[in-house]
Every structure is written in C-alpha cells, then in structure tokens.
Motif scaffolding. Structure first.
Motif, PDB file in Angstrom:
ATOM      1  N   PRO A  84      -3.754 -84.377  35.169  1.00 31.61           N
ATOM      2  CA  PRO A  84      -2.492 -83.627  35.008  1.00 31.61           C
ATOM      3  C   PRO A  84      -2.413 -83.118  33.539  1.00 31.61           C
ATOM      4  O   PRO A  84      -3.505 -82.725  32.704  1.00 31.61           O
ATOM      5  N   GLU A 127       0.770 -79.287  32.071  1.00 28.73           N
ATOM      6  CA  GLU A 127       2.322 -79.034  31.799  1.00 28.73           C
ATOM      7  C   GLU A 127       2.367 -77.896  31.950  1.00 28.73           C
ATOM      8  O   GLU A 127       1.545 -76.634  31.364  1.00 28.73           O
ATOM      9  N   THR A 155       8.797 -80.972  34.364  1.00 30.94           N
ATOM     10  CA  THR A 155       7.881 -80.572  35.098  1.00 30.94           C
ATOM     11  C   THR A 155       6.456 -81.101  33.848  1.00 30.94           C
ATOM     12  O   THR A 155       5.315 -80.712  33.823  1.00 30.94           O
ATOM     13  N   THR A 161       2.088 -82.807  35.855  1.00 33.66           N
ATOM     14  CA  THR A 161       2.128 -82.772  36.882  1.00 33.66           C
ATOM     15  C   THR A 161       0.390 -82.632  36.971  1.00 33.66           C
ATOM     16  O   THR A 161      -0.486 -82.139  36.326  1.00 33.66           O
ATOM     17  N   ASN A 197       1.233 -78.640  40.827  1.00 31.80           N
ATOM     18  CA  ASN A 197       2.213 -79.376  41.958  1.00 31.80           C
ATOM     19  C   ASN A 197       3.510 -79.748  41.570  1.00 31.80           C
ATOM     20  O   ASN A 197       3.713 -79.891  40.660  1.00 31.80           O
ATOM     21  N   GLU A 206       7.433 -84.743  41.397  1.00 31.95           N
ATOM     22  CA  GLU A 206       7.167 -85.710  40.476  1.00 31.95           C
ATOM     23  C   GLU A 206       6.333 -86.478  40.190  1.00 31.95           C
ATOM     24  O   GLU A 206       6.283 -87.077  41.490  1.00 31.95           O
ATOM     25  N   LEU A 246       9.803 -74.481  42.398  1.00 32.79           N
ATOM     26  CA  LEU A 246       8.985 -75.857  42.969  1.00 32.79           C
ATOM     27  C   LEU A 246       9.355 -76.725  44.120  1.00 32.79           C
ATOM     28  O   LEU A 246      10.334 -76.819  44.683  1.00 32.79           O
ATOM     29  N   PRO A 280      10.012 -81.045  44.867  1.00 29.70           N
ATOM     30  CA  PRO A 280       9.956 -82.122  43.740  1.00 29.70           C
ATOM     31  C   PRO A 280      10.401 -83.420  43.595  1.00 29.70           C
ATOM     32  O   PRO A 280      10.009 -84.769  42.981  1.00 29.70           O
TER      33      PRO A 280
END
Length: 432
Positions: A191, A193, A223, A226, A247, A250, A287, A290
């Motif tokens: 993941p 940011e 976020t 992600t 992405n 959440e 988004l 989300p």
C-alpha cells in the motif's frame, strides 16, 4: 557512484525493517533543517526524498511539512545505503461517556523506516510503515462522533475508530534532479498514500502525541492507506505539484494482509513551503466507491491546509489548520450530500513536557441509522505527555487527554441530555 546490486538491495530492505541492525545516530542532535549545498546530482539522505531540500520537510507519503519540524528517529548508514527509523507503541485506557460510550484498553503502534541509495542520475528510496493495530480487533476503539469503514463487512463503524492495517506503506520513490532547485519523482506503493490532503495525523507534530484519531479523518487524510498508488510530480524550490492514480476503496475489516490492487481513482495536490516555518497545500481527488457498504457512491474530496512550525532552544511549537469537503455522488443520479469539516490542532513541546490541543467541527449524516440528515458536531481536546528517557534512543511517555463532544438537539436522544466526554490516560514508548 556506488552500484545498486542485489546484495546491497537485500541489505537495504532488511535495514529498512530493522533499522537498529545498522549504526544509528540520534536525529534531534543533527541540523537537517538546511538544504545541503552538494546534493545535485545524486541526492543524499540529508536531502529530501523527492529532491534537493531539507529532509525534515518530508512527512507521510509524498506530503510536505515545514522544514523546521524536528525529525525524531534514528539515522543509519551501511554499504552505501542510508536511512532512518521511527516508531511508537501506546497502551491506552479509553473511557467514552454517555449512552453511546464504551470502555476499552488497547494498544496502538507504528514503525516507519526508510532506506536510500544513489541510482543512476537520481536517488532511490524505499519506504515502509507497519502497525500492530489489527491486534485490537476489527472494531477498533471507542471514539464518540467518529464514523467510517466497517468492522464486520455488514454494518458501519459508528462512535468507534477503525484500527489501521498491519501494512500501512510499502513504497518506492525514484527522484531525478532536473536543475539545481528542481526535480522530478515517481512514487509507487502497495500500500501507499496518494497526493490528497495534508500529512497524515500520525506524522504531524501537531497531532502525533494525541492517541485518538481526529473525527475529521475521513474528510482530510483517510486515503493514507490505499492498496495501489502511483504518484508523479515535480518540485521547484518551495513548490511541489503532483498527481496520483490510486485505489479509492477504504481498507476492509481484514487488516492483517493485502487487499485487491486497483487504480480507479485520481487526485492532484499543490504544496507551497514559502519559508522554513510554513507549509500550505491544496488538493482535489475523485474517490471511486470509497466505502465498502455503499459501493455505488463515489466521492469528490477537496482539502486545504496550512501548518506553522516554530523551533526554539529546548522545544518546538506546531499548529495546523485544515478544511475538507466531501461531495458524494450516488449511482442513482440523485444529488449527493456535501459535507464540510474544519480542524485546528496545536502541540507545544518544552523539554520533556508536551501540551497538545485539538478543536474540530464537522457535518455528518451517518451518526444515526436510517437518517440522512446532516448534523454539525464538534469536539475539543486537551492533553499532556511527560517523556522519561529509558534508553539511548527510547523514551517512556506518561500522558492523558480529555475530550468534550458537542452534539446538536436532534442527536440528544442518542447521545444524552448533556454533552458526552472522553478521557484516555496512556503510556507510550517512542523511538526518538
């Protein structure tokens, strides 16, 4: 220039996760607040991740903070690599009052490490951030007026803060100088940011000592975890312009592992650091779906924030003011809710003493099941931490924070006749 070989890459990854294996030096005693004169070409760890500026300007992901912000952590170098590590672990007793309150003892933690090496004309940086928050359980901890995400995949979390994932960031950054004051960079995380919102609250000096997440979290910096992000940008002196594909979903209730990789959302952010003590950002993002429980609802998010930092002999003071707006776009074509949030937070550290405060007000339409009416809720928090050195680079913090929550008349039936409160005494071990 050192070659980027497989043995040195393996060593760097090991050191990124276990920084104490390499030689460490204490960051607060080092002056990293000025941009090195010899960082072009081939930027060093004394320069920033994205270009030739003070490394203290780097915050979470690709976000910036004021360059005068103190850097707390360990520096290390080995085999042509350099890096840093920082982290904390809190033990918190949480009491939230009123009909919707609850009590819980839990632990929250974060370990962040970076490793950097020259590569061709630029610099390659690996970033990692881990947390044992999933151990507190999928329902997180009680936090009045907080909303967002789910603990079981079927019902939303309300008046609770979700735990963070074990894997919060596994990312790489490659930055190439374009001119003495300019650079281009590419950030890839899984993941990671995206370029949206201010620096995450856990990395803001003005917020990092408060064990509770802001109730504006899902308007400003939600976020920050992600599963899939690609960010490209340029820096030129005090200015940074960047854009992300990421992405938009959440994280779900399964916090221990990876989640599906998607690049279905986008954002852009402009950041300006006009002086060493100031940092401003404006960002906008789309988004895609989300929230797991409302998959047909997309969201547009607009944020703006400013952070002021003032370092002085024996201490530091930082204040952040931020605004965020979430604009929902339901799949049925009907106009969605437009909800705004404001946050003001500040922390003053003098020697072993830190005083922190936070004030928030936010429009929420998901605090009462079956009602879509927006309600303006607010809270104020005041806290204190006393740090005791227990090892060369480790301090034990003894702290407490208290919060008063303000709810409007339509929510009194749910939250009680008087404004509910929260209190969190805590112990903290912190690498510094």
């Amino acid at each position: 220039m050192p070659r980027l070989t497989r043995p040195t890459l393996v060593r760097a990854l090991l050191c990124a996760f276990v920084p104490t294996l390499a030689h460490a030096q204490q960051m607060p005693g080092m002056d990293m607040s000025q941009t090195p004169k010899d960082t072009m070409p081939g930027m060093t760890m004394s320069s920033g991740t994205l270009g030739a500026y003070a490394m203290t300007q780097d915050a979470s992901g690709t976000a910036w903070q004021p360059a005068s912000t103190p850097m707390q952590g360990l520096m290390w170098s080995s085999g042509g690599w350099s890096g840093m590590g920082h982290g904390y672990a809190d033990l918190v007793y949480d009491h939230q009052s009123g009909p919707r309150g609850d009590d819980k003892t839990f632990s929250e933690s974060m370990l962040m490490a970076t490793a950097q090496h020259s590569a061709g004309p630029g610099t390659l940086t690996f970033k990692s951030m881990l947390s044992l928050d999933p151990a507190m359980g999928p329902y997180g901890y009680p936090l009045l007026l907080q909303t967002g995400e789910t603990g079981n995949g079927t019902t939303p979390l309300t008046d609770r803060q979700h735990p963070h994932n074990l894997l919060m960031e596994l990312a790489g950054v490659y930055a190439v100088p374009l001119a003495p004051a300019s650079s281009a960079f590419l950030y890839v995380g899984f993941p990671g940011e995206p370029a949206l919102g201010p620096a995450t609250f856990m990395h803001r000096f003005s917020a990092q000592d408060d064990p509770a997440a802001p109730i504006t979290h899902h308007w400003l910096d939600s976020t920050h975890i992600t599963f899939g992000v690609v960010t490209a940008g340029v820096t030129h002196g005090p200015l940074k312009v960047e854009a992300s594909l990421f992405n938009g979903r959440e994280p779900d209730q399964h916090r221990w592992g990876f989640q599906p990789l998607r690049l279905d959302s986008w954002s852009t952010r402009v950041t300006l650091n006009p002086t060493r003590d100031l940092s401003f950002q404006v960002s906008y993002g789309h988004l895609h779906s989300p929230e797991q429980l409302t998959p047909d609802v997309n969201q547009r998010r607009l944020t703006a924030s400013g952070t002021y930092n003032r370092a002085f002999t024996g201490g530091n003071w930082q204040t952040t003011l931020a605004w965020g707006q979430d604009r929902d776009s339901p799949g049925d074509g009907e106009p969605g809710a437009v909800l705004n949030a404001w946050l003001l937070e500040s922390a003053l550290a003098i020697g072993p003493h830190t005083i922190f405060a936070r004030a928030e007000t936010v429009q929420k339409n998901d605090l009462v099941t079956g009602s879509n009416a927006a309600a303006q809720v607010s809270e104020t928090t005041l806290g204190y931490v006393y740090d005791i050195p227990v090892a060369r680079h480790v301090a034990l913090g003894l702290g407490i924070q208290g919060t008063v929550n303000y709810v409007p008349a339509p929510l009194r039936a749910a939250y009680g006749a008087s404004d509910p409160t929260g209190v969190m005494p805590f112990l903290r071990l912190k690498i510094r």
